[in-house]
Design an enzyme around this catalytic site. Structure first.
Site, PDB file in Angstrom:
ATOM      1  N   HIS A 166     -11.123  10.920  27.188  1.00  0.00           N
ATOM      2  CA  HIS A 166     -12.738  11.747  28.250  1.00  0.00           C
ATOM      3  C   HIS A 166     -12.216  10.929  29.943  1.00  0.00           C
ATOM      4  CE1 HIS A 166     -15.889  11.783  25.043  1.00  0.00           C
ATOM      5  NE2 HIS A 166     -14.760  13.089  24.927  1.00  0.00           N
ATOM      6  N   TYR A 174     -13.336  11.341  33.595  1.00  0.00           N
ATOM      7  CA  TYR A 174     -13.763  11.200  34.846  1.00  0.00           C
ATOM      8  C   TYR A 174     -14.103  10.671  36.070  1.00  0.00           C
ATOM      9  CZ  TYR A 174     -17.182  13.801  31.198  1.00  0.00           C
ATOM     10  OH  TYR A 174     -17.924  14.466  30.753  1.00  0.00           O
ATOM     11  N   ASN A 210     -18.750   9.737  18.868  1.00  0.00           N
ATOM     12  CA  ASN A 210     -18.523  10.435  20.720  1.00  0.00           C
ATOM     13  C   ASN A 210     -18.733   8.792  21.283  1.00  0.00           C
ATOM     14  OD1 ASN A 210     -18.710  11.903  23.646  1.00  0.00           O
ATOM     15  ND2 ASN A 210     -20.256  10.545  23.801  1.00  0.00           N
ATOM     16  N   GLU A 211     -17.175   8.472  22.317  1.00  0.00           N
ATOM     17  CA  GLU A 211     -17.437   7.516  22.936  1.00  0.00           C
ATOM     18  C   GLU A 211     -17.993   6.281  21.936  1.00  0.00           C
ATOM     19  OE1 GLU A 211     -19.244   8.366  26.737  1.00  0.00           O
ATOM     20  OE2 GLU A 211     -17.345  10.671  27.291  1.00  0.00           O
ATOM     21  N   GLU A 263     -13.107  15.639  26.989  1.00  0.00           N
ATOM     22  CA  GLU A 263     -14.157  16.163  28.323  1.00  0.00           C
ATOM     23  C   GLU A 263     -13.816  15.739  29.272  1.00  0.00           C
ATOM     24  OE1 GLU A 263     -18.552  13.730  28.188  1.00  0.00           O
ATOM     25  OE2 GLU A 263     -18.747  14.445  25.590  1.00  0.00           O
ATOM     26  N   TRP A 280     -17.199  19.230  29.890  1.00  0.00           N
ATOM     27  CA  TRP A 280     -18.380  18.917  30.011  1.00  0.00           C
ATOM     28  C   TRP A 280     -18.825  19.175  30.446  1.00  0.00           C
ATOM     29  CZ3 TRP A 280     -20.984  16.899  25.676  1.00  0.00           C
ATOM     30  CH2 TRP A 280     -22.343  16.229  26.096  1.00  0.00           C
ATOM     31  N   ARG A 332     -16.795  22.203  21.206  1.00  0.00           N
ATOM     32  CA  ARG A 332     -16.707  21.214  20.971  1.00  0.00           C
ATOM     33  C   ARG A 332     -18.542  20.853  20.483  1.00  0.00           C
ATOM     34  NH1 ARG A 332     -17.232  15.642  23.490  1.00  0.00           N
ATOM     35  NH2 ARG A 332     -17.150  14.289  22.154  1.00  0.00           N
TER      36      ARG A 332
END
Length: 555
Positions: free
Chosen positions: A239, A241, A172-173, A268, A297, A95
């Site tokens: 994503h 996290y 992105n996001e 990610e 990531w 990516r």
């Protein structure tokens, strides 16, 4: 160094409580899945496309993304080597971070065409993302998905005809934690604009809330977003996290999409983050069991306090961090699970692995390193890499990889027995059976004293956890080539993650083996090891340190 804007932000306390309650409500999630209409087949399958909730190649072969992110727009001079290195380590997808020109230097059509050509040269599927949308609504400089659609239309000439090789990740996001309710309408509009402009590619859309969807905006509206695509060729990217810090949360979120027949991947994730401690083991295990893609990531170049997310220190593929070792060589990692796209010659029919490598032979054994070599494997497609593992009972840990049948393993402990073995990988992603093992006992370390000084600092502390740094200085006249550091925590602290070395802990006693990129310490030079750890009540500093068995002064 350009800082990498940190994508994920912690939700409010109320949102975390909501997240926990809803994610663990399995019956509710299953009910949700049954109310969502099943995904329909793509209308125009000109290349990569979605069908039945799965990503397929143009020939109908199922394709599961296994790869990493590379920050091209901030490090354009690193891209050629990075893509080659990422492929050599086993990835089938990369990516690539691009800019619309609104926050960083615009990556124009010529640059995009060059990136696509390099992805194809390295036999990687190329996910291209526009990063300037990151945190829209909360990040003042971020731009809208409409602006991202403008960008893609502006570079369309570089993408037309590349549908077999390229996925377009629109933005992105695209929302932070403010006004994220606008995500649904904005995402539908961006998809429809690109389809109207003639894009036949698989489109990928990121979740709001800095990609983590703690509000479930993407989850609850995914079916209507998918239906808004006239080609039914849109994938959803979450994503993971700090919001996804337990296996239950990871499983609940992903299974909601799978149960609804909607295509999802983890676009990610990391092994640590400022908003919490993601459960990377659960992310990798769950995606593997569900046959879903993941893209970690990130390759290298992180800054601004999240340097621990670098997989390759200083873009050096031979200096993988603990995170790099984990994602490439660990359980459910890239090396063990990635399959090359059939458009590049990988074949669902090629399931024959390489022959088993020969038993390794050990030479040049020192206190901290050993040179290993073995008889090469053969394969009808071609051997692309060898993975060296340390074997301990029924478990194994990746320690090195090489394109040739030899490697030097560093960062070992003195006077310690190790068992090593080797796997071979071919161009189609098949992995051989494991070779026989060789036992190596490293040489004894130094005497009762050593020429070293150690500094220990706590750089950050919070309830139940802290981040620390250990700096080792070589105070002698000779270069230290490989080392093991020893110390004892005074208050029962426990290491949870480390970079710059590999930690083992028995009670309060900690041993740290050097990483490949910290193993050599020239006279009067220093190396640093960073870590996070847990603590309860008192967080005192270790009183003494040893290096290769010899005592160091404490600075």
């Amino acid at each position: 160094m350009r800082p990498r804007p940190r994508n994920s932000r912690p939700p409010t306390r109320t949102s975390r409580a909501t997240l926990l309650g809803l994610l663990l409500s399995v019956l509710s999630l299953l009910a949700l899945g049954t109310t969502v209409p099943p995904a329909q087949a793509a209308v125009r399958a000109t290349g990569l496309h979605v069908s039945g909730g799965r990503l397929l190649e143009g020939n109908g072969n199922d394709f599961v993304m296994r790869g990493v992110n590379h920050a091209h727009t901030w490090y354009p001079g690193r891209t050629t080597a990075a893509l080659s290195d990422i492929k050599r380590l086993g990835a089938n997808t990369v990516r690539v971070v691009l800019s619309t020109g609104d926050q960083w230097t615009r990556n124009d059509a010529t640059d995009v065409a060059n990136i696509v050509a390099q992805c194809k040269q390295n036999k990687l599927i190329c996910v291209l993302e526009a990063h300037d949308t990151t945190g829209y609504g909360e990040q003042s400089a971020a731009v809208s998905l409409s602006r991202a659609a403008d960008y893609w239309i502006g570079v369309q000439s570089a993408l037309t005809g590349q549908e077999n090789y390229v996925i377009v990740n629109i933005g992105n996001e695209p929302y932070g934690n403010t006004n994220y309710a606008g995500w649904t309408a904005d995402t539908k509009a961006a998809i429809q604009r690109l389809r109207s402009a003639g894009f036949d590619h698989t489109l990928m859309v990121d979740a709001p809330n800095w990609g983590q969807d703690w509000s479930f905006t993407m989850r609850d509206n995914a079916a209507s977003v998918f239906a808004a695509d006239p080609d039914r060729n849109t994938m959803f990217s979450i994503h993971m996290y700090g919001v996804f810090d337990t296996a239950a949360k990871v499983s609940a979120y992903l299974n909601t999409f799978v149960g609804a027949g909607l295509p999802i991947l983890v676009g990610e994730f990391g092994q640590l983050h400022s908003d919490g401690d993601p459960d990377e083991d659960a992310i990798m295990a769950t995606t593997q069991s569900l046959g879903l893609g993941y893209l970690g990531w990130s390759w290298s170049g992180n800054s601004g306090g999240v340097e621990y997310l670098d997989m390759a220190t200083g873009f050096d593929p031979n200096a993988l961090s603990a995170w790099g070792q984990r994602i490439f060589r660990g359980a459910n990692g890239i090396a063990a699970t990635a399959k090359q796209a059939t458009v590049y010659g990988g074949s669902s029919g090629d399931t024959t692995p390489p022959t088993t490598p020969g038993t390794p032979t050990a030479t040049n054994v020192t206190a901290t390193s050993v040179a290993l070599s073995w008889a090469a494997s053969t394969d009808a497609v071609g051997v692309t890499a060898y993975d060296v593992v340390r074997v301990s009972g029924t478990s194994e840990t990746g320690v090195a990889s090489s394109a040739t049948p030899s490697v030097t393993v560093t960062g070992l402990s003195a006077a310690t027995a190790y068992d090593f073995a080797v796997y071979a990988r071919d161009a189609a992603g098949n992995r051989s059976t494991r070779s026989a093992t060789v036992r190596v006992t490293t040489a004894a370390g130094g005497g009762s004293t050593a020429s070293c000084a150690v500094g220990y600092t706590v750089s950050g502390q919070w309830s139940g956890g802290f981040q620390g740094e250990i700096v080792i200085r070589n105070t002698g006249a000779s270069t230290v080539n490989g080392w093991t550091l020893g110390f004892t925590f005074p208050n029962g602290q426990r290491i949870t993650n480390m970079w710059g070395g590999t930690a083992t802990q028995n009670g309060s006693a900690v041993g740290v083996a050097a990483a490949s990129y910290t193993a050599v310490i020239a006279p009067n030079a220093t190396v640093a090891v960073g870590f996070t750890a847990s603590w309860t009540g008192t967080n005192g500093k270790p009183a003494a340190f040893t290096l290769n068995g010899g005592s160091c002064s404490v600075s």
